[in-house]
Design an enzyme around this catalytic site. Structure first.
Site, PDB file in Angstrom:
ATOM      1  N   ARG A  59      40.821  47.298  52.711  1.00 42.68           N
ATOM      2  CA  ARG A  59      41.220  48.205  51.872  1.00 42.68           C
ATOM      3  C   ARG A  59      42.746  48.202  52.223  1.00 42.68           C
ATOM      4  O   ARG A  59      43.437  48.768  51.171  1.00 42.68           O
ATOM      5  CB  ARG A  59      40.315  49.644  51.850  1.00 42.68           C
ATOM      6  CG  ARG A  59      40.838  50.399  50.936  1.00 42.68           C
ATOM      7  CD  ARG A  59      39.811  51.673  51.084  1.00 42.68           C
ATOM      8  NE  ARG A  59      40.279  52.915  50.334  1.00 42.68           N
ATOM      9  CZ  ARG A  59      40.206  52.933  49.283  1.00 42.68           C
ATOM     10  NH1 ARG A  59      39.555  52.772  48.206  1.00 42.68           N
ATOM     11  NH2 ARG A  59      40.656  54.566  48.799  1.00 42.68           N
ATOM     12  N   ILE A 110      44.648  55.039  44.187  1.00 42.53           N
ATOM     13  CA  ILE A 110      43.672  54.166  44.508  1.00 42.53           C
ATOM     14  C   ILE A 110      42.324  55.114  44.732  1.00 42.53           C
ATOM     15  O   ILE A 110      42.502  56.192  45.305  1.00 42.53           O
ATOM     16  CB  ILE A 110      44.055  53.447  45.639  1.00 42.53           C
ATOM     17  CG1 ILE A 110      42.758  52.514  46.286  1.00 42.53           C
ATOM     18  CG2 ILE A 110      44.273  54.026  47.082  1.00 42.53           C
ATOM     19  CD1 ILE A 110      42.938  51.197  47.269  1.00 42.53           C
ATOM     20  N   SER A 111      41.380  54.761  43.940  1.00 45.41           N
ATOM     21  CA  SER A 111      40.063  55.659  43.996  1.00 45.41           C
ATOM     22  C   SER A 111      39.374  55.582  45.570  1.00 45.41           C
ATOM     23  O   SER A 111      39.718  54.859  46.325  1.00 45.41           O
ATOM     24  CB  SER A 111      39.187  55.229  42.934  1.00 45.41           C
ATOM     25  OG  SER A 111      39.686  55.119  41.744  1.00 45.41           O
ATOM     26  N   GLN A 112      38.786  57.012  45.702  1.00 48.76           N
ATOM     27  CA  GLN A 112      37.789  57.085  46.795  1.00 48.76           C
ATOM     28  C   GLN A 112      36.990  55.998  46.813  1.00 48.76           C
ATOM     29  O   GLN A 112      36.423  55.568  46.050  1.00 48.76           O
ATOM     30  CB  GLN A 112      37.467  58.369  46.493  1.00 48.76           C
ATOM     31  CG  GLN A 112      36.463  58.875  47.973  1.00 48.76           C
ATOM     32  CD  GLN A 112      35.307  59.869  47.408  1.00 48.76           C
ATOM     33  OE1 GLN A 112      35.114  60.177  46.082  1.00 48.76           O
ATOM     34  NE2 GLN A 112      34.841  60.779  48.243  1.00 48.76           N
ATOM     35  N   PRO A 113      36.718  55.436  48.318  1.00 48.90           N
ATOM     36  CA  PRO A 113      35.629  54.442  48.305  1.00 48.90           C
ATOM     37  C   PRO A 113      34.335  54.614  47.650  1.00 48.90           C
ATOM     38  O   PRO A 113      33.905  53.835  46.943  1.00 48.90           O
ATOM     39  CB  PRO A 113      35.631  54.207  50.018  1.00 48.90           C
ATOM     40  CG  PRO A 113      36.938  54.643  50.468  1.00 48.90           C
ATOM     41  CD  PRO A 113      37.518  55.863  49.503  1.00 48.90           C
TER      42      PRO A 113
END
Ligand code: SAH
Length: 231
Positions: free
Chosen positions: A46, A72-75
């Protein structure tokens, strides 16, 4: 000016433990089960998809700013959305084709590509698309991702039909073009709602209808376009 991260290899060597911790503390306890999804999170670095200021936060349990006011989205959110596509082992070994709307950093696309999908990803902002292309070049499976600059609310007709569609920006409704470009029996995963809060929907395309399964509440940056929010 977009600065590629050139020290990712050193950092990446250390990050396997970070990925394992992310999977064990953020994904598994919240119900992510699909082994192919978990395997991708164990392997995709990431840190290759965040901007330099946030390198140390790459595995944090939250979305992170990238460029052009995007994120960038939360995992966990990437994992839920990927799982809701419900891709089988056969799908993945056949290399099914997935359409992503909102390339952003390219991390979601990299997760899908690592699993074995071919990914067609549409991004509205040219500089963000360039950022994603740079990031995706850092991983070998990035070659399975094609990035296109345009209004994703219209899908990507030339590449249709798709075996799954994932929209990673908040939409006021389900864009008609996306449903048309989805194969019957397949899923469209989309956060629908207003600018402040949305609900994650899994829309299943039936022969003459759709079925909507409702999931978690969420908050994404807006999908801006013809069939999304107005600029
Ligand atoms: N999937 C990304 C996160 C996406 S953030 C990741 O894994 O990092 C949402 C992205 O959607 C932003 O980059 C934004 O520019 C883009 N976007 C917004 N409206 C869009 C549209 N109509 N078509 C394509 N992309 C759009």
């Amino acid at each position: 000016m977009i600065k590629p991260i050139d020290n990712f290899i050193d950092y990446g060597a250390l990050s396997a433990d970070d990925r394992k911790a992310m999977v064990e503390t953020q994904l598994v306890p919240r119900g992510i089960k699909d082994p192919n999804v978990l395997d991708a999170f164990m392997n995709v670095p990431r840190e290759c998809f965040v901007i330099e200021e946030y390198l140390k936060s790459a595995y944090d349990d939250c979305p992170l700013p990238i460029i052009e006011n995007q994120t960038i989205s939360q995992p966990y959110m990437v994992a839920v959305m990927t799982e809701l596509l419900e891709l089988s082992d056969e799908d993945l070994s056949a290399g099914v084709k997935i359409l992503e709307i909102g390339t952003g950093a390219g991390y979601q696309a990299a997760i899908l590509a690592h699993m074995g999908c071919r990914v067609a990803s549409v991004e509205r902002i040219p500089k963000v698309a360039d950022f994603a292309v740079i990031n995706l070049k850092k991983v070998p499976y990035g070659q399975r991702v094609e990035v296109y600059v345009g209004d994703g609310t219209e899908g990507w007709p030339e590449e249709a039909p798709f075996d799954g569609i994932i929209v990673t920006a908040a939409s006021p409704k389900i864009p008609t073009a996306l449903l048309q470009q989805l194969k019957v029996g397949r899923k469209l995963v989309i956060p629908c709602g207003n600018l402040m809060v949305q609900q994650l929907l899994q829309v299943v395309k039936l022969p003459n209808d759709i079925r909507i399964n409702r999931h978690t509440g969420c908050r994404f940056v807006p999908l801006i376009g013809k069939d999304g929010f107005q600029e």
